[in-house]
Design a protein around this motif. Sequence first.
Motif, PDB file in Angstrom:
ATOM      1  N   ARG A 179       0.803  -1.213   0.000  1.00 51.75           N
ATOM      2  CA  ARG A 179       0.000   0.000   0.000  1.00 51.75           C
ATOM      3  C   ARG A 179       0.842   1.272   0.000  1.00 51.75           C
ATOM      4  O   ARG A 179       0.319   2.352  -0.280  1.00 51.75           O
ATOM      5  N   SER A 237      -0.719   7.921  -3.247  1.00 53.24           N
ATOM      6  CA  SER A 237      -2.112   7.862  -2.811  1.00 53.24           C
ATOM      7  C   SER A 237      -2.306   6.792  -1.741  1.00 53.24           C
ATOM      8  O   SER A 237      -3.073   6.970  -0.790  1.00 53.24           O
ATOM      9  N   GLY A 238      -1.581   5.680  -1.889  1.00 57.45           N
ATOM     10  CA  GLY A 238      -1.669   4.623  -0.883  1.00 57.45           C
ATOM     11  C   GLY A 238      -1.120   5.076   0.457  1.00 57.45           C
ATOM     12  O   GLY A 238      -1.694   4.781   1.508  1.00 57.45           O
ATOM     13  N   GLU A 291      -3.651   7.367   2.070  1.00 52.42           N
ATOM     14  CA  GLU A 291      -4.788   6.612   2.612  1.00 52.42           C
ATOM     15  C   GLU A 291      -4.427   5.949   3.940  1.00 52.42           C
ATOM     16  O   GLU A 291      -5.228   5.958   4.881  1.00 52.42           O
ATOM     17  N   LEU A 292      -3.229   5.378   4.027  1.00 53.13           N
ATOM     18  CA  LEU A 292      -2.819   4.728   5.273  1.00 53.13           C
ATOM     19  C   LEU A 292      -2.604   5.751   6.387  1.00 53.13           C
ATOM     20  O   LEU A 292      -2.958   5.498   7.539  1.00 53.13           O
ATOM     21  N   ALA A 331      -4.165   8.552   6.715  1.00 52.21           N
ATOM     22  CA  ALA A 331      -5.502   8.973   7.145  1.00 52.21           C
ATOM     23  C   ALA A 331      -6.154   7.909   8.017  1.00 52.21           C
ATOM     24  O   ALA A 331      -6.808   8.226   9.018  1.00 52.21           O
ATOM     25  N   LEU A 332      -5.968   6.634   7.660  1.00 55.78           N
ATOM     26  CA  LEU A 332      -6.531   5.541   8.448  1.00 55.78           C
ATOM     27  C   LEU A 332      -5.907   5.514   9.841  1.00 55.78           C
ATOM     28  O   LEU A 332      -6.624   5.405  10.851  1.00 55.78           O
TER      29      LEU A 332
END
Length: 202
Positions: A25, A30-31, A34-35, A37-38
């Motif tokens: 990821r 972008s991956g 996303e991580l 943000a998670l």
Amino acid sequence: QAVRTEVTAGQYLDVLAQSVDPYGRTRTASGVAELEALVSRVVTYKSACYTVERPLHIGAAIAGASDGQLADFTAFGRPLGRAFQYRDDLLGVFGDAALTGKESGEDLREGKLTLLVVKAFANATDSAARRLAAVFGRPDLSAADVDAARTIIVESGAQVFVEQSIEAEYEAALSALDAASWLDDAHEGLVKMAHLAVQRAF
């Protein structure tokens, strides 16, 4: 009810995060985003709300605080709670077991997805990230494996990044306190609490 909802949501997101392949990821920008943000959502709901924000809200509500005063505690509590958790994540990899009470490198053995880990995978060279992926989440990690993983994390700049993130969240929390002029004598005590939360070795 808010505490129960937030912790449940945070726990769900944390379980979801543990199913992620951090190496795969983090091969794209972008991956990585996303991580990050998670992880931020997990830290906010599972740790910051539960550990700092809501306890302050409970005490303030008992004292008859207004909605505005509760909002001030949110502005203080959430960044401080994130800083607290980021410090905990650093200690989970680099901490002294005699002080922390848990085996050094335990978070690496558990495969705990943290901001530290995300940034290490994202910023390390591809060969180093592959080596980290080979040991991350293995319960049988040796002391040598843990040391090798630490080296990759340090060389990637992830440790420095998380230290900077702690400082930024800490400063945001202090700024929120300074803006809450109604705190009076409580201001000093909350500043001391914030300092202890982030400048700890256990």
